[in-house]
Design a protein around this motif. Structure first.
Motif, PDB file in Angstrom:
ATOM      1  N   TRP B  67       0.861  -1.176   0.000  1.00  0.00           N
ATOM      2  CA  TRP B  67       0.000   0.000   0.000  1.00  0.00           C
ATOM      3  C   TRP B  67       0.899   1.227   0.000  1.00  0.00           C
ATOM      4  O   TRP B  67       2.062   1.169   0.391  1.00  0.00           O
ATOM      5  CB  TRP B  67      -0.888   0.031   1.260  1.00  0.00           C
ATOM      6  N   TRP B  77      -6.663   4.656   2.263  1.00  0.00           N
ATOM      7  CA  TRP B  77      -7.957   4.163   1.821  1.00  0.00           C
ATOM      8  C   TRP B  77      -8.539   3.131   2.784  1.00  0.00           C
ATOM      9  O   TRP B  77      -9.747   3.002   2.883  1.00  0.00           O
ATOM     10  CB  TRP B  77      -7.813   3.527   0.417  1.00  0.00           C
ATOM     11  N   ASP B  78      -7.658   2.398   3.465  1.00  0.00           N
ATOM     12  CA  ASP B  78      -8.164   1.334   4.332  1.00  0.00           C
ATOM     13  C   ASP B  78      -9.120   1.863   5.391  1.00  0.00           C
ATOM     14  O   ASP B  78     -10.253   1.395   5.503  1.00  0.00           O
ATOM     15  CB  ASP B  78      -6.996   0.575   4.985  1.00  0.00           C
ATOM     16  N   THR B  80     -10.389   4.872   5.533  1.00  0.00           N
ATOM     17  CA  THR B  80     -11.481   5.596   4.854  1.00  0.00           C
ATOM     18  C   THR B  80     -12.625   4.628   4.538  1.00  0.00           C
ATOM     19  O   THR B  80     -13.797   4.893   4.837  1.00  0.00           O
ATOM     20  CB  THR B  80     -10.974   6.218   3.537  1.00  0.00           C
ATOM     21  N   ASN B  81     -12.251   3.490   3.962  1.00  0.00           N
ATOM     22  CA  ASN B  81     -13.265   2.505   3.587  1.00  0.00           C
ATOM     23  C   ASN B  81     -13.925   1.884   4.812  1.00  0.00           C
ATOM     24  O   ASN B  81     -15.125   1.624   4.813  1.00  0.00           O
ATOM     25  CB  ASN B  81     -12.637   1.376   2.763  1.00  0.00           C
ATOM     26  N   SER B 343     -11.156  16.784  -3.150  1.00  0.00           N
ATOM     27  CA  SER B 343     -11.984  15.901  -2.315  1.00  0.00           C
ATOM     28  C   SER B 343     -12.852  16.736  -1.371  1.00  0.00           C
ATOM     29  O   SER B 343     -13.989  16.370  -1.078  1.00  0.00           O
ATOM     30  CB  SER B 343     -11.114  14.919  -1.538  1.00  0.00           C
ATOM     31  N   TRP B 382     -17.987   9.117   1.116  1.00  0.00           N
ATOM     32  CA  TRP B 382     -16.661   8.519   0.997  1.00  0.00           C
ATOM     33  C   TRP B 382     -15.614   9.638   0.997  1.00  0.00           C
ATOM     34  O   TRP B 382     -14.597   9.561   1.679  1.00  0.00           O
ATOM     35  CB  TRP B 382     -16.548   7.672  -0.267  1.00  0.00           C
ATOM     36  N   PHE B 386     -12.293  10.485   3.434  1.00  0.00           N
ATOM     37  CA  PHE B 386     -10.981  10.669   2.827  1.00  0.00           C
ATOM     38  C   PHE B 386     -10.398  12.028   3.216  1.00  0.00           C
ATOM     39  O   PHE B 386      -9.214  12.153   3.537  1.00  0.00           O
ATOM     40  CB  PHE B 386     -11.099  10.543   1.302  1.00  0.00           C
ATOM     41  N   PRO B 407      -3.292   6.167  -3.705  1.00  0.00           N
ATOM     42  CA  PRO B 407      -3.364   4.731  -3.404  1.00  0.00           C
ATOM     43  C   PRO B 407      -2.727   3.889  -4.503  1.00  0.00           C
ATOM     44  O   PRO B 407      -2.651   4.325  -5.661  1.00  0.00           O
ATOM     45  CB  PRO B 407      -4.873   4.468  -3.333  1.00  0.00           C
ATOM     46  N   GLU B 411      -4.697  -1.230  -2.990  1.00  0.00           N
ATOM     47  CA  GLU B 411      -5.671  -0.597  -2.090  1.00  0.00           C
ATOM     48  C   GLU B 411      -7.006  -0.392  -2.785  1.00  0.00           C
ATOM     49  O   GLU B 411      -8.067  -0.634  -2.208  1.00  0.00           O
ATOM     50  CB  GLU B 411      -5.129   0.757  -1.605  1.00  0.00           C
ATOM     51  N   ILE B 412      -6.922   0.069  -4.028  1.00  0.00           N
ATOM     52  CA  ILE B 412      -8.164   0.274  -4.786  1.00  0.00           C
ATOM     53  C   ILE B 412      -8.860  -1.069  -4.994  1.00  0.00           C
ATOM     54  O   ILE B 412     -10.079  -1.192  -4.857  1.00  0.00           O
ATOM     55  CB  ILE B 412      -7.859   0.961  -6.138  1.00  0.00           C
ATOM     56  N   PHE B 415     -10.831  -2.229  -2.005  1.00  0.00           N
ATOM     57  CA  PHE B 415     -12.090  -1.495  -1.880  1.00  0.00           C
ATOM     58  C   PHE B 415     -13.135  -2.054  -2.840  1.00  0.00           C
ATOM     59  O   PHE B 415     -14.275  -2.342  -2.466  1.00  0.00           O
ATOM     60  CB  PHE B 415     -11.855   0.000  -2.140  1.00  0.00           C
TER      61      PHE B 415
END
Lengths: 176, 596
Positions: B67, B77-78, B80-81, B343, B382, B386, B407, B411-412, B415
């Motif tokens: 990552w 992202w981890d 965040t998700n 974002s 989301w 982020f 990312p 990582e993507i 998700f």
């Protein structure tokens, strides 16, 4: 509860309002209803049928209180007796920091305890094969069942008359 | 027995359904072979999930270095998700628990699917902290268990550990709640099935029979579980927000986080419920059970929680300015104008402006716009997570450590994989279990079916049981000396002093048996049951009973009833007994719920 097979004489109603009237009449006539089966909880049935209030919520309180004590006393023991550590300059016995876990375990204990109690007292579990009087009871029929072991024919006629006059759409007997 | 529902309410079950129709409609998806749309959706979901599983294995094999996390940006992202999925989960419990306590009948159309969504979303969420540990096989270290290292215990003062407890409790309680609701419906499916299916569904239904006592306990259980799940759902996202709020990092260290996170969670959860249910409604043909009324109700909650989120964003900005704390102020300048400005503005547009469109009834009731905006809100929520995580970490106290986080494909991929997992589980759920709670829909039919309420209502919302009056079948003839009402008939006959005509007899029977006491304003089915139990069955009985004795009956039944005021009931009953219906009607129009 009798362990021998039960002869059950039951009638099905199409509407819960008919059922309520029928149950009321059966009670007025001092008929001994074995059980009433419905596809959904019918409100107003419990007092007519004479069901006492469930004590499940009291059990839930006891389970919850057990969870509260378990969590709080355990954390207290760990951080004051077993392995005291200072975190962030706070006292060993930092009560506010224990609140979240104490709360979560209260809920967890209450929920698991109540659900287990519910299935236990109802005698429900995976693999239990309870006799089903009619397949439509879980669909759209409302059932009153009488246990008729050793009933005379005049008593049976009484029950038949009861079902007929209260508008039962189907009557049948079954040995369970 | 139907509850009291205002006639201006819109129906919640349309299509003039009978109980049997409801069973047929809602069991159908579990009984038919899946359609083409389902198969395509399932293959797509499995594909996404497989890719995600591959990426997870890659992470475990190669290490967390696959990552793009680095020295400063340790959450990407981890987390965040994780927060995004947990937030989505909140709507299920809100619908099934909080709306149950508020007696919102529309919850019955969507609670089952929303609870399933909660469980699947929490499963997706839980995955991220687990794989972020790097050494997944040591995940059990997070639980306090007696061990050979001292025993060395976990840190009970850490919000990350609170999270472990909160989320595992939330998952367990949601699962129990959901399954307990499913048991009677599995029994319905069982009783329609044969062969192996019958065996499977009998196991799933735990041998449910529908006995009155079981239903009584079932309702108690649902109510108490709802009562404890309500603070639970509020605690979960509160504790998730503590992960941030108890740190001393500018932009995170704020007391507004718990309410702001909870509102955001409900906001995103309802958006996800709408996304799913609008598709399910079409594919599974549930338009009669998930009506525009349901959609509008959910949009109103989105409007409320979305506005709370909007106010929270603005409050954060205000407090940053008002604090005169340069690091805090920088954090917010950086969010809006720094390297991650896209974002921030994505979040603002999606979460602040979008829900405001629901002030318009046209938008609220439009299926297309609701679906479109629900997806926009999911994207916006989301972005919110982020923004909170990445922008803050990318600009910490030491400018030499500043960096920009992008990312990696791994990582993507993870998700995307969780989205696949979510839909795999949801699609299986739609085939195995009734998507709408059958028993609960039936229990609101008499109060919210379109034949009983709304502009097309055919029946009065309190259908009178025909057999209460009609004794022409001669029921009473069977009771020789066994029935007290029979005696009263004899007495009435002898009082009248002459041979009673056959025609008049039903009237006598009717008067002596039981009247519909609900005709008296202020008396509902439950109170009627109480009065009947106390021997008050007719209007005459009620008219003759003193106000004090009725109040005594109500007080004895508990505080829920003792607040009722029976002052006018006796006089109303007297009018009914005398047959002065018009007079009674006129008086009831003046009375307020049976009170003067």
């Amino acid at each position: 509860m009798v362990t021998d097979s039960k002869e059950v004489f039951y009638g099905l109603y199409d509407d819960e309002e008919d059922l309520l009237v029928a149950v009321q009449r059966a009670k007025n006539a001092h008929l001994d209803i074995m059980d009433v089966y419905t596809p959904f909880p019918v409100h107003g049935l419990d007092p007519i049928l004479g069901l006492s209030e469930s004590r499940l919520h009291i059990a839930g309180f006891v389970y919850g209180a057990t969870g509260t004590l378990t969590a709080f006393l355990f954390m207290t023991w760990v951080f004051t007796r077993d392995w005291p550590i200072i975190f962030g300059g706070k006292p060993y016995w930092s009560v506010p920091a224990f609140i979240p876990i104490t709360f979560e375990l209260t809920v967890l204990f209450a929920a698991i305890g109540m659900v287990v109690s519910f299935y236990t007292v109802c005698g429900l579990a995976p693999g239990v094969e309870n006799p089903i009087l009619d397949d439509r009871i879980t669909d759209d029929k409302f059932c009153i069942a009488f246990q008729t072991n050793g009933f005379s024919s005049s008593e049976m006629n009484n029950l038949k008359g009861f079902f007929k006059s209260t508008g039962a759409s189907k009557v049948s007997t079954k040995v369970i | 027995m139907s509850a009291v529902v205002s006639s201006i309410r819109n129906p919640l079950v349309t299509g003039n359904k009978s109980y049997h129709d409801i069973t047929e409609d809602l069991c159908a998806p579990t009984e038919k072979a899946p359609g083409l749309q389902w198969v395509i959706g399932f293959i797509l979901a499995i594909t996404l999930f497989s890719f995600g599983a591959f990426c997870i294995i890659w992470t475990i094999w190669m290490g967390i270095g696959s990552w793009n996390l680095n020295r400063t940006i340790n959450w990407g992202w981890d987390i965040t998700n994780f927060v995004w999925w947990i937030g989505i989960g909140h709507a299920g419990t809100l619908i099934s628990a909080i709306l149950l306590l508020f007696r919102q009948k529309w919850r019955t159309g969507v609670n089952r699917a929303a609870e399933a969504m909660t469980i699947f979303a929490v499963m997706c969420a839980g995955l991220f902290p687990l794989i972020h540990m790097g050494r997944l096989w040591l995940a059990f270290f997070i639980f306090p268990y007696p061990n050979t290292r001292g025993p060395l215990w976990v840190n009970f003062n850490s919000p990350l550990l609170w999270d472990v407890f909160a989320i595992s409790t939330y998952f367990t309680v949601s699962l129990l709640f959901w399954y307990t609701g499913l048991v009677p419906d599995f029994a319905t499916v069982r009783d329609r099935a044969s062969g192996v299916r019958k065996k499977i569904y009998n196991t799933l239904s735990f041998g449910w029979t529908g006995s009155a006592k079981h239903w009584q306990r079932w309702e108690y259980l649902s109510l108490v579980l709802a009562g404890i799940a309500t603070p639970l759902v509020l605690s979960v996202h509160t504790i998730v927000s503590f992960d941030f709020a108890t740190s001393v990092i500018p932009g995170w260290h704020t007391t507004i986080f718990p309410p702001y996170f909870v509102a955001g969670a409900i906001f995103s959860g309802f958006a996800m419920v709408l996304t799913l249910m609008l598709v399910a409604r079409k594919v599974l043909n549930l338009k009669d059970y998930i009506t525009v009324e349901h959609i509008e109700s959910m949009n109103k909650i989105i409007l409320l929680t979305g506005s709370i989120v909007g106010v929270a964003y603005l409050t954060e900005l205000f407090v940053a300015w008002y604090s005169v704390y340069p690091y805090e102020q920088f954090a917010f300048f950086n969010r809006a104008l720094g390297p991650y400005y896209w974002s921030y503005w994505g979040m603002m547009i999606c979460n602040v402006i979008t829900p405001q469109l629901f002030w318009s009834k046209k938008m609220r009731t439009s299926v297309f716009w609701t679906f479109f905006l629900s997806i926009i809100i999911n994207v916006g929520m989301w972005f919110e997570r982020f923004v909170i995580i990445a922008t803050t970490l990318a600009r910490d106290y030491i400018p030499s450590s500043w960096s920009y986080y992008v990312p990696t494909w791994v990582e993507i991929g993870i998700f995307i994989g969780t989205i696949g997992l979510f839909f795999v589980l949801f699609l299986i759920f739609t085939r195995v279990a009734p998507v709408v709670a059958i028993a609960e829909i039936k229990s609101i039919l008499k109060s919210s079916g379109d034949q009983y309420v709304g502009k097309d209502a055919k029946h009065h919302s309190h259908p009178q049981p025909a057999s209460a009056y009609d004794d022409s079948n001669g029921f009473l003839q069977y009771w020789d000396g066994n029935d007290s009402s029979h005696d009263s008939i004899t007495i009435l006959k002898s009082v009248s002093g002459e041979a009673t005509s056959v025609v008049a007899e039903p009237t006598v029977l009717k008067a002596s048996l039981k009247d519909d006491l609900k005709k008296v304003e202020g008396i509902g089915p439950k109170i009627e049951g109480l009065l009947n139990a106390a021997g008050i069955n007719t209007f005459v009985d009620l008219a003759n009973a003193s106000v004090e004795s009725i109040q005594g009956i109500l007080n004895a039944a508990g505080s829920r009833y003792s607040t009722h005021n029976p002052g006018t009931w006796g006089r109303q009953a007297q009018m009914a007994a005398d047959g002065k219906w018009d007079e009674l009607k006129a008086w009831q129009d003046i009375l307020d719920g049976g009170k003067e």
